[in-house]
Write a protein that holds these residues in place. Structure first.
Motif, PDB file in Angstrom:
ATOM      1  N   ASN A 182     -14.676 -44.989  15.664  1.00 38.46           N
ATOM      2  CA  ASN A 182     -16.117 -44.807  15.585  1.00 38.46           C
ATOM      3  C   ASN A 182     -16.649 -44.132  16.845  1.00 38.46           C
ATOM      4  O   ASN A 182     -16.699 -44.758  17.907  1.00 38.46           O
ATOM      5  CB  ASN A 182     -16.770 -46.183  15.397  1.00 38.46           C
ATOM      6  CG  ASN A 182     -18.197 -46.074  14.912  1.00 38.46           C
ATOM      7  OD1 ASN A 182     -18.917 -45.172  15.296  1.00 38.46           O
ATOM      8  ND2 ASN A 182     -18.592 -47.004  14.064  1.00 38.46           N
ATOM      9  N   SER A 183     -17.073 -42.872  16.733  1.00 38.51           N
ATOM     10  CA  SER A 183     -17.629 -42.181  17.895  1.00 38.51           C
ATOM     11  C   SER A 183     -19.015 -42.700  18.248  1.00 38.51           C
ATOM     12  O   SER A 183     -19.453 -42.574  19.392  1.00 38.51           O
ATOM     13  CB  SER A 183     -17.681 -40.664  17.638  1.00 38.51           C
ATOM     14  OG  SER A 183     -18.483 -40.376  16.513  1.00 38.51           O
ATOM     15  N   ASP A 184     -19.735 -43.297  17.273  1.00 33.11           N
ATOM     16  CA  ASP A 184     -21.018 -43.927  17.593  1.00 33.11           C
ATOM     17  C   ASP A 184     -20.820 -45.068  18.582  1.00 33.11           C
ATOM     18  O   ASP A 184     -21.580 -45.225  19.535  1.00 33.11           O
ATOM     19  CB  ASP A 184     -21.680 -44.479  16.320  1.00 33.11           C
ATOM     20  CG  ASP A 184     -22.214 -43.382  15.422  1.00 33.11           C
ATOM     21  OD1 ASP A 184     -22.385 -42.250  15.917  1.00 33.11           O
ATOM     22  OD2 ASP A 184     -22.450 -43.649  14.241  1.00 33.11           O
ATOM     23  N   ALA A 185     -19.781 -45.860  18.357  1.00 32.84           N
ATOM     24  CA  ALA A 185     -19.519 -47.016  19.216  1.00 32.84           C
ATOM     25  C   ALA A 185     -18.925 -46.615  20.556  1.00 32.84           C
ATOM     26  O   ALA A 185     -18.876 -47.428  21.482  1.00 32.84           O
ATOM     27  CB  ALA A 185     -18.581 -47.992  18.506  1.00 32.84           C
ATOM     28  N   SER A 186     -18.478 -45.379  20.684  1.00 35.86           N
ATOM     29  CA  SER A 186     -17.918 -44.904  21.957  1.00 35.86           C
ATOM     30  C   SER A 186     -18.863 -43.931  22.646  1.00 35.86           C
ATOM     31  O   SER A 186     -18.458 -43.193  23.538  1.00 35.86           O
ATOM     32  CB  SER A 186     -16.557 -44.260  21.728  1.00 35.86           C
ATOM     33  OG  SER A 186     -16.646 -43.182  20.819  1.00 35.86           O
ATOM     34  N   ASN A 187     -20.118 -43.904  22.201  1.00 33.14           N
ATOM     35  CA  ASN A 187     -21.161 -43.068  22.809  1.00 33.14           C
ATOM     36  C   ASN A 187     -20.809 -41.589  22.740  1.00 33.14           C
ATOM     37  O   ASN A 187     -21.052 -40.823  23.678  1.00 33.14           O
ATOM     38  CB  ASN A 187     -21.411 -43.483  24.266  1.00 33.14           C
ATOM     39  CG  ASN A 187     -22.765 -42.999  24.783  1.00 33.14           C
ATOM     40  OD1 ASN A 187     -23.636 -42.600  24.017  1.00 33.14           O
ATOM     41  ND2 ASN A 187     -22.932 -43.022  26.099  1.00 33.14           N
ATOM     42  N   GLY A 188     -20.242 -41.189  21.615  1.00 30.28           N
ATOM     43  CA  GLY A 188     -19.961 -39.779  21.391  1.00 30.28           C
ATOM     44  C   GLY A 188     -18.641 -39.293  21.936  1.00 30.28           C
ATOM     45  O   GLY A 188     -18.299 -38.121  21.774  1.00 30.28           O
ATOM     46  N   LEU A 189     -17.869 -40.174  22.581  1.00 33.88           N
ATOM     47  CA  LEU A 189     -16.567 -39.790  23.112  1.00 33.88           C
ATOM     48  C   LEU A 189     -15.505 -39.933  22.035  1.00 33.88           C
ATOM     49  O   LEU A 189     -15.658 -40.722  21.098  1.00 33.88           O
ATOM     50  CB  LEU A 189     -16.215 -40.653  24.319  1.00 33.88           C
ATOM     51  CG  LEU A 189     -17.245 -40.683  25.450  1.00 33.88           C
ATOM     52  CD1 LEU A 189     -16.753 -41.576  26.585  1.00 33.88           C
ATOM     53  CD2 LEU A 189     -17.534 -39.289  25.974  1.00 33.88           C
ATOM     54  N   ALA A 190     -14.408 -39.188  22.168  1.00 30.65           N
ATOM     55  CA  ALA A 190     -13.320 -39.256  21.191  1.00 30.65           C
ATOM     56  C   ALA A 190     -12.685 -40.644  21.225  1.00 30.65           C
ATOM     57  O   ALA A 190     -12.056 -41.002  22.227  1.00 30.65           O
ATOM     58  CB  ALA A 190     -12.281 -38.182  21.498  1.00 30.65           C
ATOM     59  N   PRO A 191     -12.838 -41.459  20.171  1.00 34.40           N
ATOM     60  CA  PRO A 191     -12.420 -42.864  20.238  1.00 34.40           C
ATOM     61  C   PRO A 191     -10.922 -43.069  20.412  1.00 34.40           C
ATOM     62  O   PRO A 191     -10.503 -43.991  21.121  1.00 34.40           O
ATOM     63  CB  PRO A 191     -12.917 -43.457  18.914  1.00 34.40           C
ATOM     64  CG  PRO A 191     -13.157 -42.293  18.022  1.00 34.40           C
ATOM     65  CD  PRO A 191     -13.517 -41.142  18.905  1.00 34.40           C
ATOM     66  N   VAL A 192     -10.096 -42.237  19.779  1.00 42.14           N
ATOM     67  CA  VAL A 192      -8.647 -42.426  19.887  1.00 42.14           C
ATOM     68  C   VAL A 192      -8.185 -42.142  21.317  1.00 42.14           C
ATOM     69  O   VAL A 192      -7.400 -42.896  21.897  1.00 42.14           O
ATOM     70  CB  VAL A 192      -7.906 -41.519  18.878  1.00 42.14           C
ATOM     71  CG1 VAL A 192      -6.405 -41.629  19.070  1.00 42.14           C
ATOM     72  CG2 VAL A 192      -8.288 -41.899  17.445  1.00 42.14           C
ATOM     73  N   GLN A 193      -8.677 -41.055  21.895  1.00 38.73           N
ATOM     74  CA  GLN A 193      -8.328 -40.753  23.280  1.00 38.73           C
ATOM     75  C   GLN A 193      -8.889 -41.810  24.221  1.00 38.73           C
ATOM     76  O   GLN A 193      -8.238 -42.220  25.186  1.00 38.73           O
ATOM     77  CB  GLN A 193      -8.847 -39.372  23.651  1.00 38.73           C
ATOM     78  CG  GLN A 193      -8.207 -38.236  22.854  1.00 38.73           C
ATOM     79  CD  GLN A 193      -8.766 -36.876  23.221  1.00 38.73           C
ATOM     80  OE1 GLN A 193      -9.182 -36.658  24.347  1.00 38.73           O
ATOM     81  NE2 GLN A 193      -8.781 -35.963  22.259  1.00 38.73           N
ATOM     82  N   LEU A 194     -10.104 -42.250  23.942  1.00 40.74           N
ATOM     83  CA  LEU A 194     -10.749 -43.259  24.785  1.00 40.74           C
ATOM     84  C   LEU A 194      -9.944 -44.551  24.826  1.00 40.74           C
ATOM     85  O   LEU A 194      -9.755 -45.153  25.893  1.00 40.74           O
ATOM     86  CB  LEU A 194     -12.158 -43.538  24.256  1.00 40.74           C
ATOM     87  CG  LEU A 194     -13.017 -44.501  25.065  1.00 40.74           C
ATOM     88  CD1 LEU A 194     -13.342 -43.921  26.430  1.00 40.74           C
ATOM     89  CD2 LEU A 194     -14.305 -44.821  24.307  1.00 40.74           C
TER      90      LEU A 194
END
Length: 433
Positions: A182-194
């Motif tokens: 979910n990129s919404d939950a990661s503030n627009g960052l790539a969630p898998v990379q994050l």
């Protein structure tokens, strides 16, 4: 503690977009410039103290500061390690397996004669060079524990910056939790990379918790681990949590004879329970559905596609960067996609030659590590396993990966063989007495 708080606050400020993107970009380029200057000075410790902030800021740059070229950090790492190779005194080679990775990188270049998409092949070549050069340098330059610890501590601080950016989304609200990353939950960052970035840092926090020499900061590390781990899970990408889980199991296995380590591990239980209840309530139970889902987000399908490409082109593969196009052309996958797995990509794009060189590098590294003294073997194994899990889950996409390999290679056993034999006999005599 002050460093963690400062990094988190800066992350919040950047995450709320309080500062213009140009200022954030200039600050980021300033960090890279400072790291390069440290390399010119031959200051390895200084370089490894600065570069974690560029590594952990990269994902924000790629998402929101578009004037900074996508591969800026990779080109910078190539330049930095070329300078370090010539600037730092050459020592005796302690890992000759780097030749496998060097030859594989040259193969990537040579097998790039007819790329279907130049941008894709260029990105792969740059990433491969940015991975190979740190390994080459580390094969001739062992790192002292104090330098290694300085890098790890700065990674932990840099992670708090990234976590601050992520928590902005949860402070702001309006997140539509679903059953996927979910990129919404990661503030627009790539969630898998994050999740990969935070998963590595959480593993480092775990090492600090279990380290007796850092006992005075144990509770702080436990609390920050819970804080960062919660942000990682809220991305809905499962990779980071799996990475941390494997590292914890490995640590407990290596230290299974030490009951005290299991007692320390119990201290983590309350933090895990609090984080669990918070995440379940925050996502209204959607996180449970995510972790109950079967499958691997089509990664298994891509693995099979890669295997079929290898079957059709077994000798030299389809060429650097051509996997994405070939799987659609041959109707193996509905859309263009990277392999998300470097072991499979090496075989599909470079055939048996690539398989021997790329897989051979990791086999030689594991063999080299297995011959080291216990503590060096243990931590080098953690770094290598983390690297392997990330390249199976993410491919070669995040800039912490070259440094995981560098740490694994640059931590050999430095005792002469004769001294080690004397130590082994003395230890055996004490055990059998």
């Amino acid at each position: 503690m002050p460093h963690f708080i400062a990094a988190f606050i800066i992350g919040l400020v950047v995450g709320f977009k309080t500062l213009p993107s140009n200022i954030v970009g200039y600050a980021y380029m300033g960090i890279i410039l400072l790291a390069f200057i440290r390399c010119l000075q031959g200051n390895v410790a200084g370089f490894l103290s600065v570069i974690p902030y560029a590594i952990y800021g990269e994902i924000f740059m790629r998402a929101f500061v578009k004037w900074v070229p996508y591969l800026t950090l990779q080109y910078s790492l190539i330049a930095c390690f070329i300078v370090l190779i010539f600037r730092t005194p050459l020592q005796k080679c302690h890992f000759r397996g780097y030749m496998f990775l060097l030859l594989f990188t040259l193969l990537e270049l040579a097998n790039n004669v007819l790329p279907y998409k130049v941008d894709v092949s260029r990105a792969i070549l740059v990433n491969s060079a940015a991975l190979m050069l740190p390994v080459l340098w580390a094969s001739y330059h062992p790192l002292k524990p104090v330098v290694l610890n300085r890098f790890i501590n700065n990674v932990k601080i840099a992670c708090l910056f990234l976590v601050g950016v992520v928590y902005v989304a949860h402070i702001s609200g309006n997140i539509d939790y679903g059953g996927h990353s979910n990129s919404d939950a990661s503030n627009g960052l790539a969630p898998v990379q994050l999740s990969g970035y935070i998963g590595v840092a959480c593993s480092f926090f775990f090492f600090s918790i279990m380290n007796n020499e850092q006992s005075q900061h144990r509770w702080l590390n436990i609390l920050v681990l819970g804080f960062c781990g919660t942000a990682m899970v809220l991305t809905f990408s499962r990779g980071g949590l799996y990475f941390l889980g494997v590292i914890v199991v490995m640590y407990l296995w290596y230290n299974r004879a030490k009951a005290r380590n299991y007692a320390l591990f119990i201290l983590l239980v309350p933090v895990v329970l609090i984080s669990y209840h918070f995440v379940v309530e925050q996502t209204q139970g959607k996180i449970l559905e995510r972790y109950q889902q079967e499958g691997s987000s089509n990664r298994d399908v891509l693995v099979m596609a890669g295997y079929k490409v290898f079957e059709k082109h077994p000798w030299i593969g389809v060429g650097t960067g051509n996997f994405n196009t070939v799987i659609v052309r041959d109707e193996l996958f509905p859309v263009e996609s990277g392999a998300h797995n470097e072991f499979i990509r090496a075989a599909a794009e470079h055939g048996i030659v690539g398989l021997i060189l790329y897989w051979g590098f990791f086999f030689s590294l594991f063999y080299n590590i297995s011959r080291r003294a216990h503590i060096q073997k243990q931590y080098a194994m953690y770094f290598t396993v983390l690297m392997c899990m990330i390249i199976i889950h993410n491919g070669l996409k995040i800039s912490i990966q070259p440094f995981l390999l560098m740490l694994a290679v640059a931590t050999p056993s430095l005792l002469p063989q004769k001294v080690k034999n004397v130590y082994s006999r003395t230890y055996q005599q004490r055990v059998t007495a």
